[in-house]
Design an enzyme around this catalytic site. Structure first.
Site, mmCIF file in Angstrom:
data_model
loop_
_atom_site.group_PDB
_atom_site.id
_atom_site.type_symbol
_atom_site.label_atom_id
_atom_site.label_comp_id
_atom_site.label_asym_id
_atom_site.label_seq_id
_atom_site.Cartn_x
_atom_site.Cartn_y
_atom_site.Cartn_z
ATOM 1 N N GLU A 26 -20.690 24.474 -19.879
ATOM 2 C CA GLU A 26 -19.355 24.546 -19.397
ATOM 3 C C GLU A 26 -18.788 23.606 -18.496
ATOM 4 O OE1 GLU A 26 -17.853 26.671 -21.329
ATOM 5 O OE2 GLU A 26 -18.265 28.957 -21.345
ATOM 6 N N ASP A 66 -26.892 26.268 -29.712
ATOM 7 C CA ASP A 66 -27.463 26.793 -28.466
ATOM 8 C C ASP A 66 -26.729 28.849 -29.216
ATOM 9 O OD1 ASP A 66 -24.223 27.120 -29.422
ATOM 10 O OD2 ASP A 66 -23.300 26.633 -28.166
ATOM 11 N N ASP A 77 -11.628 23.547 -23.381
ATOM 12 C CA ASP A 77 -11.769 23.084 -21.416
ATOM 13 C C ASP A 77 -13.009 22.047 -21.819
ATOM 14 O OD1 ASP A 77 -14.650 24.538 -22.228
ATOM 15 O OD2 ASP A 77 -14.104 25.745 -20.685
ATOM 16 N N HIS A 134 -15.818 21.923 -23.220
ATOM 17 C CA HIS A 134 -17.161 22.278 -23.550
ATOM 18 C C HIS A 134 -17.989 21.823 -24.743
ATOM 19 C CE1 HIS A 134 -16.343 26.750 -24.959
ATOM 20 N NE2 HIS A 134 -17.488 26.018 -26.195
HETATM 21 C C1 GLP Z 1 -18.492 28.022 -29.157
HETATM 22 C C2 GLP Z 1 -19.584 27.529 -28.932
HETATM 23 C C3 GLP Z 1 -19.703 24.893 -29.143
HETATM 24 C C4 GLP Z 1 -18.144 25.205 -30.233
HETATM 25 C C5 GLP Z 1 -16.846 25.814 -29.427
HETATM 26 C C6 GLP Z 1 -16.276 25.397 -30.003
HETATM 27 O O1 GLP Z 1 -18.221 28.257 -27.340
HETATM 28 N N1 GLP Z 1 -20.602 27.403 -29.110
HETATM 29 O O2 GLP Z 1 -20.088 24.754 -30.124
HETATM 30 O O3 GLP Z 1 -18.164 24.161 -30.130
HETATM 31 O O4 GLP Z 1 -17.340 27.248 -29.037
HETATM 32 O O5 GLP Z 1 -15.948 26.487 -31.113
HETATM 33 P P1 GLP Z 1 -14.703 26.550 -31.894
HETATM 34 O O6 GLP Z 1 -14.677 25.433 -33.232
HETATM 35 O O7 GLP Z 1 -14.917 27.862 -33.227
HETATM 36 O O8 GLP Z 1 -13.270 25.850 -31.721
#
Ligand code: GLP
Length: 264
Positions: free
Chosen positions: A146, A70, A139, A141
């Site tokens: 989302e 992304d 959440d 995602h």
């Molecule tokens: C972001 C990214 C996701 C990731 C998520 C959790 O929103 N787009 O790909 O999995 O955060 O991030 P973290 O690993 O920092 O908790």
């Protein structure tokens, strides 16, 4: 056997080592395999391990191709939090994959829908993703899909929830307003097309999302639950992220009894 293979390890660093084992095995077999890379804090333990293994000669990524999950819409090219730059810093610069072999959706394109289609085509032209690294949002995602995302979605524009923008504000000097409102993200069906999904999560903040993902009903309200439908999904979590799993003991027994020849 559960639908998703769950591996519980004591620490976040060990989540990285287990995921890196799967990546190392893939590249030993297929030096030109396609890796799906993720941003966020969760994959950092994986990248640290991969860097280590490349420097001691166990792993060679010179023929690898990588695709990001992304990208934020509209961040300036040089912005440190643009995901292409994050991946460059956290992963590419520390291993031996050529920068030109790493691709992400173009969040600065004038025609964003066309950029999404072009990205789907590029993944397809590369032969699809062999192993996709994933994190999970609090959440539920995955990538930036989302809650409420279509389980059949492909790469497209999404609006970030306020929770995700708050979660990610720590990367923008704790300023929620500095976090973009829109992103381009691989869709859930795009992610599901990867041949092996390896999701890592650590910390108590992820415990509910991990519980839902492994043990909850499949629902667009917790997009990560779609992993239950994948033929090869591995979820590697530390003890804190595993703390809400109802069947944690069973997953531990299953993994302990797994024949080594099976690999991940
Ligand atoms: C972001 C990214 C996701 C990731 C998520 C959790 O929103 N787009 O790909 O999995 O955060 O991030 P973290 O690993 O920092 O908790």
């Amino acid at each position: 056997m559960v639908t998703v293979e769950v591996i519980i390890v004591p620490t976040p660093a060990e989540t990285g080592a287990v995921a890196a084992d799967a990546i190392e095995a893939l590249y030993r077999d297929r030096p030109d395999a396609v890796l799906g890379v993720a941003t966020g804090s969760s994959p950092l333990a994986i990248y640290a391990e991969l860097a280590h293994r490349v420097s001691d000669g166990r792993l060679n990524l010179t023929r690898a191709t990588a695709f990001l999950l992304d990208e934020y819409v509209g961040l300036p090219t040089e912005h440190p939090e643009r995901y292409r730059n994050v991946v460059e810093r956290d992963f590419v610069a520390r291993v031996d994959i050529p920068t030109a072999s790493v691709h992400g959706p173009d969040g600065r394109a004038d025609d964003l829908p066309a950029a999404c289609t072009a990205y789907e085509d590029a993944i397809m032209d590369a032969g699809g993703v062999d192993l996709q690294i994933l994190g999970v949002g609090t959440d539920g995602h995955i990538a930036f899909n989302e809650p409420g995302s279509s389980l059949a979605s492909r790469t497209r524009i999404k609006t970030l929830t306020s929770q995700t923008r708050r979660d990610n504000a720590r990367f923008f000097g704790d300023d929620v307003e500095a976090v973009p409102r829109h992103c381009l993200t691989q869709g859930i069906a795009t992610i599901m097309a990867a041949r092996h999904l390896v999701l890592v999560a650590s910390g108590r903040g992820k415990a509910e999302a991990v519980h839902q993902l492994v043990e909850g009903p499949i629902s667009a309200m917790w997009p990560a639950t779609i992993l239950q439908m994948h033929p090869r999904a591995t979820v590697v979590v530390d003890a804190a992220a595993a703390s809400r799993l109802a069947l944690a003991g069973y997953y531990a027994e299953t993994y302990a009894a797994k024949p080594t020849w099976q690999g991940l």
